[in-house]
Design a protein around this motif. Structure first.
Motif, PDB file in Angstrom:
ATOM      1  N   TYR A 480       0.866  -1.173   0.000  1.00 35.47           N
ATOM      2  CA  TYR A 480       0.000   0.000   0.000  1.00 35.47           C
ATOM      3  C   TYR A 480       0.908   1.230   0.000  1.00 35.47           C
ATOM      4  CZ  TYR A 480      -3.947   3.017   1.132  1.00 35.47           C
ATOM      5  OH  TYR A 480      -4.929   3.988   1.095  1.00 35.47           O
ATOM      6  N   PRO A 481       0.691   2.165  -0.921  1.00 32.99           N
ATOM      7  CA  PRO A 481       1.645   3.266  -1.062  1.00 32.99           C
ATOM      8  C   PRO A 481       1.578   4.254   0.102  1.00 32.99           C
ATOM      9  CG  PRO A 481      -0.231   3.575  -2.536  1.00 32.99           C
ATOM     10  CD  PRO A 481      -0.382   2.207  -1.931  1.00 32.99           C
ATOM     11  N   SER A 482       2.721   4.569   0.659  1.00 34.78           N
ATOM     12  CA  SER A 482       2.816   5.607   1.681  1.00 34.78           C
ATOM     13  C   SER A 482       3.073   6.941   0.998  1.00 34.78           C
ATOM     14  CB  SER A 482       3.953   5.299   2.661  1.00 34.78           C
ATOM     15  OG  SER A 482       4.150   6.374   3.556  1.00 34.78           O
ATOM     16  N   PRO A 483       2.339   7.990   1.373  1.00 36.55           N
ATOM     17  CA  PRO A 483       2.531   9.291   0.713  1.00 36.55           C
ATOM     18  C   PRO A 483       3.927   9.880   0.917  1.00 36.55           C
ATOM     19  CG  PRO A 483       0.435   9.242   1.888  1.00 36.55           C
ATOM     20  CD  PRO A 483       1.198   8.016   2.302  1.00 36.55           C
ATOM     21  N   GLN A 484       4.549   9.625   2.074  1.00 37.81           N
ATOM     22  CA  GLN A 484       5.822  10.262   2.374  1.00 37.81           C
ATOM     23  C   GLN A 484       6.943   9.292   2.736  1.00 37.81           C
ATOM     24  OE1 GLN A 484       6.594  13.476   2.038  1.00 37.81           O
ATOM     25  NE2 GLN A 484       4.530  13.967   1.333  1.00 37.81           N
ATOM     26  N   ARG A 485       6.596   8.123   3.238  1.00 33.17           N
ATOM     27  CA  ARG A 485       7.604   7.181   3.699  1.00 33.17           C
ATOM     28  C   ARG A 485       7.839   6.101   2.642  1.00 33.17           C
ATOM     29  NH1 ARG A 485       8.480   8.135   9.043  1.00 33.17           N
ATOM     30  NH2 ARG A 485       9.427   6.091   9.407  1.00 33.17           N
ATOM     31  N   THR A 486       8.866   5.317   2.818  1.00 33.85           N
ATOM     32  CA  THR A 486       9.119   4.210   1.898  1.00 33.85           C
ATOM     33  C   THR A 486       8.016   3.175   2.040  1.00 33.85           C
ATOM     34  OG1 THR A 486      11.505   4.548   2.121  1.00 33.85           O
ATOM     35  CG2 THR A 486      10.774   2.440   1.222  1.00 33.85           C
ATOM     36  N   SER A 487       7.431   2.778   0.938  1.00 34.11           N
ATOM     37  CA  SER A 487       6.311   1.830   0.966  1.00 34.11           C
ATOM     38  C   SER A 487       6.831   0.424   1.228  1.00 34.11           C
ATOM     39  CB  SER A 487       5.545   1.866  -0.359  1.00 34.11           C
ATOM     40  OG  SER A 487       5.001   3.157  -0.584  1.00 34.11           O
ATOM     41  N   VAL A 488       6.267  -0.220   2.258  1.00 33.73           N
ATOM     42  CA  VAL A 488       6.688  -1.571   2.629  1.00 33.73           C
ATOM     43  C   VAL A 488       5.456  -2.388   3.001  1.00 33.73           C
ATOM     44  CG1 VAL A 488       8.983  -0.910   3.437  1.00 33.73           C
ATOM     45  CG2 VAL A 488       7.057  -0.875   5.030  1.00 33.73           C
ATOM     46  N   THR A 489       5.619  -3.680   2.984  1.00 32.51           N
ATOM     47  CA  THR A 489       4.534  -4.577   3.376  1.00 32.51           C
ATOM     48  C   THR A 489       5.050  -5.638   4.339  1.00 32.51           C
ATOM     49  OG1 THR A 489       2.782  -6.069   2.593  1.00 32.51           O
ATOM     50  CG2 THR A 489       4.889  -6.161   1.426  1.00 32.51           C
ATOM     51  N   ILE A 490       4.190  -6.038   5.264  1.00 34.05           N
ATOM     52  CA  ILE A 490       4.494  -7.178   6.133  1.00 34.05           C
ATOM     53  C   ILE A 490       3.688  -8.401   5.704  1.00 34.05           C
ATOM     54  CG2 ILE A 490       5.122  -5.736   8.094  1.00 34.05           C
ATOM     55  CD1 ILE A 490       2.340  -6.312   9.277  1.00 34.05           C
ATOM     56  N   ASN A 491       2.886  -8.262   4.642  1.00 36.91           N
ATOM     57  CA  ASN A 491       2.098  -9.392   4.149  1.00 36.91           C
ATOM     58  C   ASN A 491       3.001 -10.389   3.428  1.00 36.91           C
ATOM     59  OD1 ASN A 491       0.103  -7.677   4.999  1.00 36.91           O
ATOM     60  ND2 ASN A 491      -0.922  -7.497   3.033  1.00 36.91           N
ATOM     61  N   THR A 492       2.563 -11.620   3.382  1.00 37.30           N
ATOM     62  CA  THR A 492       3.219 -12.644   2.565  1.00 37.30           C
ATOM     63  C   THR A 492       2.165 -13.335   1.715  1.00 37.30           C
ATOM     64  OG1 THR A 492       3.003 -14.258   4.367  1.00 37.30           O
ATOM     65  CG2 THR A 492       5.090 -13.065   4.192  1.00 37.30           C
ATOM     66  N   LEU A 493       2.581 -13.829   0.585  1.00 38.89           N
ATOM     67  CA  LEU A 493       1.667 -14.577  -0.281  1.00 38.89           C
ATOM     68  C   LEU A 493       1.303 -15.900   0.377  1.00 38.89           C
ATOM     69  CD1 LEU A 493       3.517 -13.784  -3.586  1.00 38.89           C
ATOM     70  CD2 LEU A 493       1.141 -13.160  -3.118  1.00 38.89           C
ATOM     71  N   THR A 494       0.050 -16.277   0.278  1.00 40.40           N
ATOM     72  CA  THR A 494      -0.405 -17.529   0.882  1.00 40.40           C
ATOM     73  C   THR A 494      -0.906 -18.538  -0.137  1.00 40.40           C
ATOM     74  OG1 THR A 494      -2.599 -16.541   1.242  1.00 40.40           O
ATOM     75  CG2 THR A 494      -1.022 -16.446   3.076  1.00 40.40           C
ATOM     76  N   GLY A 495      -1.060 -18.139  -1.385  1.00 36.13           N
ATOM     77  CA  GLY A 495      -1.521 -19.115  -2.364  1.00 36.13           C
ATOM     78  C   GLY A 495      -1.849 -18.488  -3.707  1.00 36.13           C
ATOM     79  N   VAL A 496      -1.976 -19.350  -4.706  1.00 40.18           N
ATOM     80  CA  VAL A 496      -2.461 -18.991  -6.043  1.00 40.18           C
ATOM     81  C   VAL A 496      -3.563 -19.976  -6.401  1.00 40.18           C
ATOM     82  CG1 VAL A 496      -1.902 -18.906  -8.501  1.00 40.18           C
ATOM     83  CG2 VAL A 496      -0.311 -17.929  -6.822  1.00 40.18           C
ATOM     84  N   ARG A 497      -4.680 -19.443  -6.914  1.00 43.84           N
ATOM     85  CA  ARG A 497      -5.826 -20.277  -7.285  1.00 43.84           C
ATOM     86  C   ARG A 497      -6.111 -20.112  -8.779  1.00 43.84           C
ATOM     87  NH1 ARG A 497     -10.773 -18.908  -3.581  1.00 43.84           N
ATOM     88  NH2 ARG A 497     -10.527 -16.883  -4.604  1.00 43.84           N
ATOM     89  N   TYR A 498      -6.712 -21.140  -9.351  1.00 43.99           N
ATOM     90  CA  TYR A 498      -7.089 -21.058 -10.762  1.00 43.99           C
ATOM     91  C   TYR A 498      -8.423 -21.764 -10.970  1.00 43.99           C
ATOM     92  CZ  TYR A 498      -5.532 -25.927 -11.171  1.00 43.99           C
ATOM     93  OH  TYR A 498      -5.382 -27.286 -11.012  1.00 43.99           O
ATOM     94  N   ARG A 499      -9.105 -21.384 -12.046  1.00 44.00           N
ATOM     95  CA  ARG A 499     -10.367 -22.035 -12.400  1.00 44.00           C
ATOM     96  C   ARG A 499     -10.596 -21.922 -13.899  1.00 44.00           C
ATOM     97  NH1 ARG A 499     -14.980 -17.868  -9.946  1.00 44.00           N
ATOM     98  NH2 ARG A 499     -14.445 -16.059 -11.265  1.00 44.00           N
ATOM     99  N   PHE A 500     -11.447 -22.815 -14.394  1.00 42.47           N
ATOM    100  CA  PHE A 500     -11.796 -22.840 -15.811  1.00 42.47           C
ATOM    101  C   PHE A 500     -13.282 -22.536 -15.970  1.00 42.47           C
ATOM    102  CE2 PHE A 500      -8.185 -25.780 -15.458  1.00 42.47           C
ATOM    103  CZ  PHE A 500      -7.315 -25.238 -16.397  1.00 42.47           C
ATOM    104  N   ASN A 501     -13.579 -21.620 -16.887  1.00 36.10           N
ATOM    105  CA  ASN A 501     -14.967 -21.286 -17.233  1.00 36.10           C
ATOM    106  C   ASN A 501     -15.823 -20.975 -16.007  1.00 36.10           C
ATOM    107  OD1 ASN A 501     -14.235 -21.701 -19.876  1.00 36.10           O
ATOM    108  ND2 ASN A 501     -15.137 -23.747 -20.013  1.00 36.10           N
ATOM    109  N   GLY A 502     -15.240 -20.247 -15.053  1.00 38.80           N
ATOM    110  CA  GLY A 502     -16.001 -19.824 -13.886  1.00 38.80           C
ATOM    111  C   GLY A 502     -16.342 -20.927 -12.914  1.00 38.80           C
ATOM    112  N   GLY A 503     -15.691 -22.074 -13.008  1.00 39.37           N
ATOM    113  CA  GLY A 503     -15.977 -23.207 -12.131  1.00 39.37           C
ATOM    114  C   GLY A 503     -15.323 -23.062 -10.769  1.00 39.37           C
ATOM    115  N   ALA A 504     -15.189 -24.181 -10.081  1.00 40.07           N
ATOM    116  CA  ALA A 504     -14.620 -24.179  -8.732  1.00 40.07           C
ATOM    117  C   ALA A 504     -13.132 -23.823  -8.781  1.00 40.07           C
ATOM    118  CB  ALA A 504     -14.810 -25.547  -8.087  1.00 40.07           C
ATOM    119  N   TRP A 505     -12.690 -23.064  -7.775  1.00 44.20           N
ATOM    120  CA  TRP A 505     -11.279 -22.716  -7.678  1.00 44.20           C
ATOM    121  C   TRP A 505     -10.462 -23.928  -7.258  1.00 44.20           C
ATOM    122  CZ3 TRP A 505      -9.359 -18.362  -9.559  1.00 44.20           C
ATOM    123  CH2 TRP A 505     -10.161 -17.218  -9.646  1.00 44.20           C
ATOM    124  N   GLN A 506      -9.269 -24.028  -7.824  1.00 39.03           N
ATOM    125  CA  GLN A 506      -8.322 -25.076  -7.466  1.00 39.03           C
ATOM    126  C   GLN A 506      -6.987 -24.426  -7.096  1.00 39.03           C
ATOM    127  OE1 GLN A 506      -8.601 -28.621 -10.235  1.00 39.03           O
ATOM    128  NE2 GLN A 506      -9.723 -27.128 -11.473  1.00 39.03           N
TER     129      GLN A 506
END
Length: 676
Positions: A480-506
């Motif tokens: 998330y951009p900080s207006p004045q300070r260096t932009s940093v995050t403490i979040n980590t990626l937890t997954g990637v999901r995919y689906r075909f034709n609007g079906g269930a996520w895998q």
């Protein structure tokens, strides 16, 4: 808080009595039935051999719970943490490596009680003598817990004067660390979106390592006039944890948790007696303390920063800061010689307090520590004598100080950043101070702005072997951009999901085996039947964000019998009643070089008919078509369709769709109202 305003001790006593209930209820609600002050739910007590609990907890709502291990064991404590987190609980305080405090559902408490090495799972005041068998640290941790349930009474000290009334003139309790590089240099030095060396407390969210450092004069330079007692050291620990608990329970969306590094039970040596010196001579005793810990950088600020970063690395936390507490029990005014008694550096790396805090007394150290922690996470002072104007901005989100008493500000409400004990007792923080801490949710998605990150995701390659596809791609977190300070995050990626034709996520797999960083490569394979597919890919992170824009690709799986010709049919979105015309849509496409020139359909083995090209003509390799069928009878029906290309090839495996026609809805009948 070097410039906190004065108030009469008798008025303070009245305020404390009135507001104490608010503080007690803040930890956990209690029933109106007779119970100990600030009591939690019933207790589970286990003996060292993990025998059956003496009582069972009935409520399943998460409540604060104290968990103690038999021994100091890092792996067993990690196992307890894992169970709590996977079962929906949240650890708020971690005492390496023998105890923790967490919000835990009752059924999870029972499960924890069966884990190897667990001595106690408790929700009420603890008999300290009963935990002595688990070592001296067990009593310290249990005492902290007891203090949260039933805070120690104020010792009754008198506030003699504000530090701001010192003859040298007004004093601030907030400073800017002198070793900070210029902002442009900090931005240029940033090589990652994760917090760097100087960024140890950018916003108040996530996990925080707290170094609690007491110093003890050894007479090498000054005569030793102060000596920490065991009770004083315990009270400092308990009051600081209470201050952290105040913050941890004030804003659940921040998901705060604190881990403590103990340099209070054995204070670090210094040659000077700190309380007899002005605050600005802090270098002498802080340097002594850091040298004793093995941090020997030339600058004492650098020493503390090295210590903070080591804490962050050791305990794998997002942030870290140090609290120095100076003994003042034998000092007449509980202040340094220049009038200061509590101050902090805006954004870290440390805060300093005296034991008696200018007459507020050690029993109010929690309120003072909570205020100073606000500074550590970039919140400004708001009491008048701090002279902080309404328009001054601070924090990761660069928020104005519009609740300051110094000036005609927009807001005028009680707040922890105005000082005194009252805001602490009633759990008060204004929206501007909260914003400076990062506690703002601009889009109302229940994720605080600094945690509300973008997750762009790309599909780098799709390879196909017959009906099987293999997909690789990448994703990353954009802070998330900080207006004045260096932009940093403490979040980590937890997954990637995919689906075909609007079906269930895998779930896709991380290329390195686990999603746990700010940038990840992913892959997955899928076995698909012949047809046209819309592939969508999205990433998720630890704050609950999902990619706003999915990565999208179209995939064609050819049927070898059809020479590349394929058709697909779609059910209408509206219900399928009897007695009304129905329109079906579909698509015909050629996976090779050919052109779709015709689409034929039939219903229930009736004669074949020609569908309608939605663009007016069948003359390309991708054609959307429609067909309308007159009213149908109730029951099951089968619709078939096939395509033809310009070479005269006919789709062998025609598309088919079975659907149910239900009874037509009854029409409303309006009868005239007859009035005699």
């Amino acid at each position: 808080m070097g410039a906190w305003p004065v108030f009469n001790k008798y008025f303070a006593t009245i305020i404390n009595i009135i507001c104490l209930t608010c503080l007690l209820l803040a930890i956990n609600p209690i029933s109106t039935s007779a119970a100990p002050r600030n009591a939690y739910n019933p207790v589970i007590v286990l003996n060292p051999n993990n025998q059956t609990p003496t009582r069972q907890i009935q409520s399943s709502s998460p409540i604060h719970t104290f968990v103690l291990l038999i021994h100091n064991d890092i792996s067993q404590l990690a196992q307890v943490q894992s169970v709590i987190q996977t079962k929906g609980g949240r650890v708020t305080h971690l005492f390496p490596h023998q105890a923790l405090i967490a919000q835990i559902p009752a059924e999870v408490q029972v499960q924890l009680s069966t884990l190897p090495g667990v001595a106690l799972v408790d929700t009420q005041v603890i008999n300290l003598a009963a935990v002595d068998i688990y070592g001296p640290q067990a009593r310290r941790y249990a005492s902290v817990w007891n203090n949260l349930l039933a805070p120690q009474a104020e010792t009754g000290g008198i506030i003699t004067a504000m530090a701001g009334e010192h003859p040298d003139g007004p004093h601030q309790d907030t400073f800017i660390a002198p070793d900070l590089p210029p902002k442009d240099d900090l931005n240029a030095a940033a090589t990652s979106v994760t917090p760097g060396y100087y960024q140890t407390s950018e916003y108040m969210a996530g996990s925080v390592a707290v170094g609690i450092v007491l110093v003890e004069s050894d007479g090498r330079v000054d005569p030793s006039s102060e000596d920490w007692t065991a009770d004083e050291k315990q009270q400092v620990f308990s009051e600081i944890v209470a201050a952290c608990h105040w913050w941890a329970t004030l804003e659940p969306r921040a998901k705060l948790s604190f881990v403590y590094d103990d340099h209070f039970s054995n204070p670090l040596p210094t040659g000077v007696e700190p309380i007899t010196h002005p605050y600005y001579q802090q270098k002498e005793w802080i340097k002594d303390a850091m040298n004793a810990l093995g941090y020997n950088a030339g600058s004492y600020f650098r020493q503390v920063r090295d210590y903070n970063n080591a804490l962050r690395e050791t305990h794998q936390t997002d942030w870290a800061f140090t609290i120095f507490v100076v003994d003042s029990s034998a000092d007449s005014d509980n202040r340094f010689s220049d009038g200061y008694f509590a101050y902090a550096y805006l954004g870290g790396p440390f805060t300093v307090m005296t034991y008696g805090n200018n007459g507020y007394g050690p029993g109010n150290m929690d309120a003072i520590a909570a205020h100073e922690m606000g500074h550590i996470f970039l919140a400004l002072d708001q009491y008048y004598s701090a002279y902080q104007p309404c328009t001054r901005r601070a924090g990761y989100l660069d928020v104005e100080n519009q609740n300051s008493e110094y000036g005609a500000c927009v807001s005028n409400v009680a707040s922890i950043m105005r000082g005194q004990t009252y805001p602490y007792l009633v759990r008060a923080i204004d929206s501007y101070a909260a914003g400076q801490l990062g506690w703002r949710d601009s889009d109302g998605d229940n994720i605080l702005d600094p945690l509300d990150t973008a997750l762009p995701v790309t599909i780098n390659n799709i390879s196909q072997n017959g009906n099987e596809i293999a997909v690789t791609g990448s994703t990353e977190i954009i802070p998330y951009p900080s207006p004045q300070r260096t932009s940093v995050t403490i979040n980590t990626l937890t997954g990637v999901r995919y689906r075909f034709n609007g079906g269930a996520w895998q779930l896709a797999a991380a290329a390195d085996g686990v999603f746990d960083s700010v940038a990840e490569n992913y892959y997955f394979t899928a076995l698909l039947s012949p047809g046209l597919y819309r592939l969508e890919v999205a990433a998720t992170d630890s704050a609950g964000n999902e990619s706003d824009v999915y990565a999208i690709e179209t995939i064609v799986i050819l049927d070898p019998l059809d020479g590349g010709l394929n058709t697909q049919l779609y059910l209408p979105n509206q219900p399928l009643p009897a007695g009304v015309p129905l329109t079906f849509n579909g698509v015909a496409y050629h996976g090779g070089e050919g052109i779709v020139t015709n689409v034929q359909y039939r219903l229930d083995a009736a004669p074949w008919q020609t569908a309608y090209a939605q663009d007016g003509a069948f003359d390309s390799n991708f054609e959307e078509f429609s067909l309308t069928i007159a009213s149908l009878e109730v029951g099951m029906h089968r619709l078939e369709v096939f395509a033809t290309d310009g070479e005269g090839n006919i789709e062998v495996n025609s598309a088919s769709l079975e659907f149910q026609i239900s009874a037509a809805p009854l029409k409303q009948l309006f009868l005239p109202l007859l009035v005699k």
